[in-house]
Motif scaffolding. Structure first.
Motif, PDB file in Angstrom:
ATOM      1  N   SER A 124     101.090  82.617  78.594  1.00  0.00           N
ATOM      2  CA  SER A 124      99.685  82.543  78.179  1.00  0.00           C
ATOM      3  C   SER A 124      98.868  83.751  78.627  1.00  0.00           C
ATOM      4  CB  SER A 124      99.057  81.260  78.730  1.00  0.00           C
ATOM      5  OG  SER A 124      99.306  81.166  80.117  1.00  0.00           O
ATOM      6  N   HIS A 167      98.233  70.768  74.740  1.00  0.00           N
ATOM      7  CA  HIS A 167      97.365  71.335  75.781  1.00  0.00           C
ATOM      8  C   HIS A 167      96.570  70.216  76.434  1.00  0.00           C
ATOM      9  CE1 HIS A 167      93.957  73.717  77.474  1.00  0.00           C
ATOM     10  NE2 HIS A 167      94.993  74.452  77.841  1.00  0.00           N
ATOM     11  N   SER A 216     100.975  74.374  73.655  1.00  0.00           N
ATOM     12  CA  SER A 216     101.189  75.347  74.735  1.00  0.00           C
ATOM     13  C   SER A 216     102.668  75.611  74.942  1.00  0.00           C
ATOM     14  CB  SER A 216     100.600  74.818  76.042  1.00  0.00           C
ATOM     15  OG  SER A 216      99.220  74.687  75.908  1.00  0.00           O
ATOM     16  N   HIS A 230      98.281  79.836  71.717  1.00  0.00           N
ATOM     17  CA  HIS A 230      99.487  80.566  72.113  1.00  0.00           C
ATOM     18  C   HIS A 230      99.949  81.569  71.065  1.00  0.00           C
ATOM     19  CE1 HIS A 230     101.166  79.740  76.034  1.00  0.00           C
ATOM     20  NE2 HIS A 230     100.320  78.721  76.011  1.00  0.00           N
ATOM     21  N   LYS A 254      96.272  85.512  74.698  1.00  0.00           N
ATOM     22  CA  LYS A 254      97.686  85.203  74.971  1.00  0.00           C
ATOM     23  C   LYS A 254      98.551  86.170  74.137  1.00  0.00           C
ATOM     24  CE  LYS A 254      96.813  80.445  76.396  1.00  0.00           C
ATOM     25  NZ  LYS A 254      95.362  80.245  76.302  1.00  0.00           N
ATOM     26  N   ARG A 282     109.159  77.999  81.443  1.00  0.00           N
ATOM     27  CA  ARG A 282     108.668  78.610  80.195  1.00  0.00           C
ATOM     28  C   ARG A 282     108.476  80.107  80.415  1.00  0.00           C
ATOM     29  NH1 ARG A 282     102.599  77.543  78.019  1.00  0.00           N
ATOM     30  NH2 ARG A 282     102.288  78.791  79.888  1.00  0.00           N
TER      31      ARG A 282
HETATM   32  N1  DSN Z   1      97.688  75.970  80.104  1.00  0.00           N
HETATM   33  C1  DSN Z   1      97.698  77.309  79.579  1.00  0.00           C
HETATM   34  C2  DSN Z   1      99.086  77.734  79.265  1.00  0.00           C
HETATM   35  O1  DSN Z   1      99.648  77.371  78.235  1.00  0.00           O
HETATM   36  O2  DSN Z   1      99.636  78.445  80.063  1.00  0.00           O
HETATM   37  C3  DSN Z   1      96.818  77.504  78.436  1.00  0.00           C
HETATM   38  O3  DSN Z   1      95.502  77.141  78.730  1.00  0.00           O
END
Ligand code: DSN
Length: 434
Positions: A34, A125, A175, A203, A230, A364
């Motif tokens: 992000s 999210h 997300s 994203h 992002k 991730r």
């Molecule tokens: N929670 C954040 C992420 O996907 O990293 C985005 O706000």
């Protein structure tokens, strides 16, 4: 407080910022999905006098005098975003993606209405759940069924949830998102119930801008919300897009006078620069982000790491997600990677309980920032090897860290931006002399 005490606190503040620049800015391999880096020009324009000013309302219709110059910039942002995203209507006033989501909920629903969104483990999210903005609006939130194998929405199961719950709104986008969501198909399912479709593009906004992911508006979303920092490498902030004027009027009213008064003006020149740069280089940049993600995913998989989405080619986005239970869990793996200056985040996976948040099963990874710094397929293979040596071969983090720093040494310039022209050089020189 006396001056001496204040100066000692001041020293801590300044040194901390300097350390952040040196460590996260220059000495880490940034793979948080992000985050991103602005171009030098976008960054140079950020600390301007606009930081000190107010401009409630819309361009050329403000509550304050003295706003003529921000009118010009904001109007330009709207026109450029409209061109980049093929959207009839744009609002750049939300100061974050979560606030843009809240504006959508305020505009298009009322308390007690039903929202279908992805659960947090399935990638939704936090703002789209009952604990977040959707709950603040008083919405009843039901989860969109998710197919763990395909890492995408289960359309058949969704159709029966829609029939039973008759939602007022469905929120797509996520997300954790490896593959495009079936927007067209979901619109067809929802249409008989008058359900509106909202897509949270935070994203994937840069991929949408580059034309390499889905185009949610074209595929049938009524409104798109997003952050702007992002895969879209702009300043931190939010954005809303739509094609229908009546609907968008409601959304704009929710933004102002609803949720935002002054909308943090200083980010807007940087946003305008980023939009221009994405018009010029967005396709090339986004294409390389996805290529890098696919290469990294395959290389990790070849090293025996359990990368999700294997049977579908791992990913179509900037994200790579792996299951880390055998490595002590996602939290443990992420901490070990940080010891070697490789920065990722632990992540809930679709089958995790929400309560597992401190050591979920997954990790991730996002390739957008390393791509921005010029890395390509070869470097993705190196990164996969370093991760394997650290996580599976259990080599010492200090040793891997040295190699991370060696790799970073060749990638210290932001790419895909306007940088060579005399005019830009002049701006940057002035910025560094300030
Ligand atoms: N929670 C954040 C992420 O996907 O990293 C985005 O706000």
């Amino acid at each position: 407080m006396d001056l001496e005490e204040a100066l000692s606190e001041l020293k801590v503040i300044v040194e901390t910022v300097q350390k952040q620049e040196e460590w996260r800015g220059r000495s880490t391999l940034n793979l948080i999905a992000s985050e991103n880096k602005m171009s030098p020009l976008a960054r140079a324009l950020l600390p301007s006098d606009f930081n000190h000013r107010y401009a409630e309302g819309e361009p050329y219709d403000r509550e304050y005098q003295g706003g003529g110059l921000i009118d010009l910039i904001e109007d330009l942002c709207i026109k450029l975003a409209s061109r980049v995203f093929n959207a009839n209507f744009v609002d750049v006033r939300p100061i974050s993606g979560a606030l843009a989501n809240l504006a959508v909920f305020f505009a298009l629903t009322k308390p007690g209405d039903v929202l279908l969104s992805l659960s947090i483990p399935a990638g939704g999210h936090i703002s789209c759940g009952e604990v977040g903005a959707a709950g603040c609006r008083g919405l009843k939130v039901y989860s969109i069924p998710f197919n763990h194998e395909d890492m995408n929405i289960d359309l058949e199961a969704l159709a029966s949830v829609v029939e039973k719950a008759k939602p007022n709104l469905i929120t797509l986008g996520a997300s954790l998102i490896l593959f495009p969501h079936p927007v067209k198909e979901i619109r067809k399912i929802a249409e008989p119930y008058g359900t509106l479709i909202h897509y949270d593009a935070a994203h994937v906004l840069g991929l949408v801008a580059g034309g390499v992911f889905q185009d949610p508006l074209k595929e049938g979303a009524d409104v798109v919300s997003s952050s702007t920092h992002k895969t879209f490498p702009g300043p931190q902030g939010g954005m809303l897009l739509a094609n229908d004027e009546t609907l968008f009027r409601k959304v704009k009213k929710a933004v102002f006078p609803g949720l935002v008064s002054n909308h943090h003006l200083a980010r807007l020149p940087s946003l305008a620069v980023t939009l221009l740069e994405m018009l010029l280089y967005g396709k090339e940049y986004a294409t390389q982000i996805v290529r890098n993600a696919k290469t990294l995913a395959k290389a990790l998989h070849d090293y025996g790491i359990n990368v999700l989405g294997a049977h579908r080619g791992f990913t179509e986005s900037h994200q790579v997600v792996f299951e880390a239970s055998k490595l002590g869990g996602g939290g443990e793996a992420a901490r070990r990677l940080e010891e070697a200056d490789i920065i990722v985040n632990r992540n809930l996976l679709p089958w995790d309980a929400v309560g597992k948040v401190h050591n979920p099963s997954g990790v991730r990874i996002g390739t957008q920032e390393v791509t921005r710094m010029g890395m390509k397929e070869r470097e993705m293979e190196t990164i996969a090897e370093l991760m394997w040596r650290l996580l599976i071969k259990r080599e010492e983090p200090e040793r891997i860290k040295e190699e991370v720093h060696k790799l970073l040494a060749d990638f210290n310039t932001v790419r895909y931006c306007i940088d060579g022209q005399d005019f830009v050089k002049g701006v940057l020189k002035a910025f560094f002399e300030r």
